[in-house]
Design a protein around this motif. Sequence first.
Motif, PDB file in Angstrom:
ATOM      1  N   ASP A 104       0.822  -1.211   0.000  1.00  0.00           N
ATOM      2  CA  ASP A 104       0.000   0.000   0.000  1.00  0.00           C
ATOM      3  C   ASP A 104       0.853   1.257   0.000  1.00  0.00           C
ATOM      4  OD1 ASP A 104      -1.963   1.860   0.130  1.00  0.00           O
ATOM      5  OD2 ASP A 104      -2.762   1.249   2.083  1.00  0.00           O
ATOM      6  N   ALA A 162       0.040   4.166  -0.181  1.00  0.00           N
ATOM      7  CA  ALA A 162      -0.578   5.247   0.587  1.00  0.00           C
ATOM      8  C   ALA A 162      -0.005   5.334   1.999  1.00  0.00           C
ATOM      9  CB  ALA A 162      -2.099   5.060   0.652  1.00  0.00           C
ATOM     10  N   ASP A 206      -2.773  15.427   7.564  1.00  0.00           N
ATOM     11  CA  ASP A 206      -4.119  15.797   7.151  1.00  0.00           C
ATOM     12  C   ASP A 206      -4.932  16.278   8.352  1.00  0.00           C
ATOM     13  OD1 ASP A 206      -5.869  16.070   4.972  1.00  0.00           O
ATOM     14  OD2 ASP A 206      -6.943  14.262   5.546  1.00  0.00           O
ATOM     15  N   PRO A 241     -14.504  12.664   0.108  1.00  0.00           N
ATOM     16  CA  PRO A 241     -13.203  12.410  -0.538  1.00  0.00           C
ATOM     17  C   PRO A 241     -13.375  12.047  -2.004  1.00  0.00           C
ATOM     18  CG  PRO A 241     -13.812  10.591   0.900  1.00  0.00           C
ATOM     19  CD  PRO A 241     -14.799  11.697   1.168  1.00  0.00           C
ATOM     20  N   LYS A 292      -5.987   8.892  -1.486  1.00  0.00           N
ATOM     21  CA  LYS A 292      -6.166   8.999  -0.043  1.00  0.00           C
ATOM     22  C   LYS A 292      -5.289  10.085   0.550  1.00  0.00           C
ATOM     23  CE  LYS A 292      -6.863   3.983   0.237  1.00  0.00           C
ATOM     24  NZ  LYS A 292      -6.251   2.714   0.714  1.00  0.00           N
ATOM     25  N   ASN A 293      -4.123  10.272  -0.036  1.00  0.00           N
ATOM     26  CA  ASN A 293      -3.165  11.244   0.480  1.00  0.00           C
ATOM     27  C   ASN A 293      -2.123  11.521  -0.594  1.00  0.00           C
ATOM     28  OD1 ASN A 293      -1.163   9.106   0.623  1.00  0.00           O
ATOM     29  ND2 ASN A 293      -2.118   8.468   2.534  1.00  0.00           N
ATOM     30  N   ASP A 298      -0.520   8.309  -2.188  1.00  0.00           N
ATOM     31  CA  ASP A 298      -1.343   7.219  -2.701  1.00  0.00           C
ATOM     32  C   ASP A 298      -1.098   6.940  -4.183  1.00  0.00           C
ATOM     33  OD1 ASP A 298      -3.225   5.228  -2.737  1.00  0.00           O
ATOM     34  OD2 ASP A 298      -4.960   6.552  -2.670  1.00  0.00           O
ATOM     35  N   ASP A 327      -4.437   0.079  -7.151  1.00  0.00           N
ATOM     36  CA  ASP A 327      -5.612  -0.672  -6.700  1.00  0.00           C
ATOM     37  C   ASP A 327      -6.119  -1.505  -7.877  1.00  0.00           C
ATOM     38  OD1 ASP A 327      -8.302  -1.454  -6.192  1.00  0.00           O
ATOM     39  OD2 ASP A 327      -8.519   0.140  -4.717  1.00  0.00           O
ATOM     40  N   GLN A 348     -17.560   7.316  -5.782  1.00  0.00           N
ATOM     41  CA  GLN A 348     -16.922   8.446  -5.129  1.00  0.00           C
ATOM     42  C   GLN A 348     -17.181   9.735  -5.910  1.00  0.00           C
ATOM     43  OE1 GLN A 348     -12.532   8.592  -4.850  1.00  0.00           O
ATOM     44  NE2 GLN A 348     -12.761   8.040  -2.697  1.00  0.00           N
TER      45      GLN A 348
END
Length: 325
Positions: A52, A54, A67, A100, A104-105, A108, A115, A130
Motif C-alpha cells: 500500500d 498510501a 491531514d 473524498p 487517499k493522500n 497514494d 488498486d 466516489q
Amino acid sequence: MRPSHRGALPTTLAALILSVLAGCSGTHHGSAVAPAAPAAAPGSPDRRPADDPATWTLPLMRYLPTDAQARTIGRARETLTRDCARRYGITLTPEPELPPLGPKNVMDWRYGIHDRGLTARRGYQVDDAQQARYDAALRARGKLPRPSPDTPVVVSGTRLPPDVLAAAGPEARKGVVAGKPVPDGGCAGEAQRTLGTATQGVSPFVARLMTASYPRSMKEPDVRRVFARWSGCMRERGFRYAAPMDANDDPAFRPGPRGVTREEIATAVADLDCREAHRVAEVWHTAETRLQNDVVAREAATLAAERRALDRTLATARRVVEGKS
C-alpha cells in the motif's frame, strides 16, 4: 489520476476563504504537495509496506502538517474569520466538507495507480461512486443561499476580481463595511496573520522542495532503468509508452462523455502488471527518498525553522478550536 473537480460558486465561509489561499491540489498526483498521511517522526525510518503506497512516507513530510493537523488549522481559520465577520454584522455559515475524491493522500498515487480492483473497473479514473457523491455534494453547495454583495469584501478584502468588487456597495468597495474599515486581506487575512500561515500550515519552501524532488527522481539512473524495463514490458503487450506517467496522462484517457473505454482499462491493467512485475514504485520511491534525504541534510537549519513555525501555528490553531484564544 485526474479527478474531476467541477467548479461551484463560493457561497459560504469555506469557499470564500479558500479563494484567497494558495492552491495545493494539482490534477497530476505526482505534483501534489498537500500531505495527508501521518509523517514519520524526525529520525525514524520511513515505513514502506509493499502492499500500500498510501502508507509510505518521504523525509520532507516531517516538515508538513498531517491531514488531521491541516484540518485543525482550517477549522481555526474558519472560526477566526467567522468571529471577525460578526463585527461587520455578517454571519458566515461553514460549508460541510466535500466527500473524498481520488487519492487517499499525497503518496497514494504519487508513483501510479495500484488498486487492482479499481483499475479493472475504472482504468485511470476515480471511483465512480466516489465521483457521484462528490458531484452531488457540489450541487448541494450550489443551492446554498448566496452571500450579500459586501460579504466577499469582508472575507477577502478589496483585492477581488473586478466584477465581484463592483457588486459590493460603494463604501465596501473602499474597504469600509458597517462603518468600520475591513482588515487588509479581509477577515481571512486577519485570521491568517493570527495563525501565522496563509497556506494552512504548508510551508511554501517545503512544498517547493517536495514538488521538485518528484521530476528529479525520474532522472535518477536506477529509475530510468526500471522505466525502460516497464516500457519493454508494455511494448510486449502492444502498448508504446516511455514511462509510466505517459500512460497515466494519455489525453485519450481524460474524463469525458464516453466514460471509461475498454482501451483505457486494458492499458491501465497492463501498466499495473508491468509496474508490479518490475517493482517500479518501490525503486522510484527509494530514489526519491534518497534525494529528499540529501535535501534535508543540506537545508537542515531552514527546515528546522519551518517546523518550528508549523508547531507555533498548530499550537495557536488548537487554542482557537478549543475556545482558549
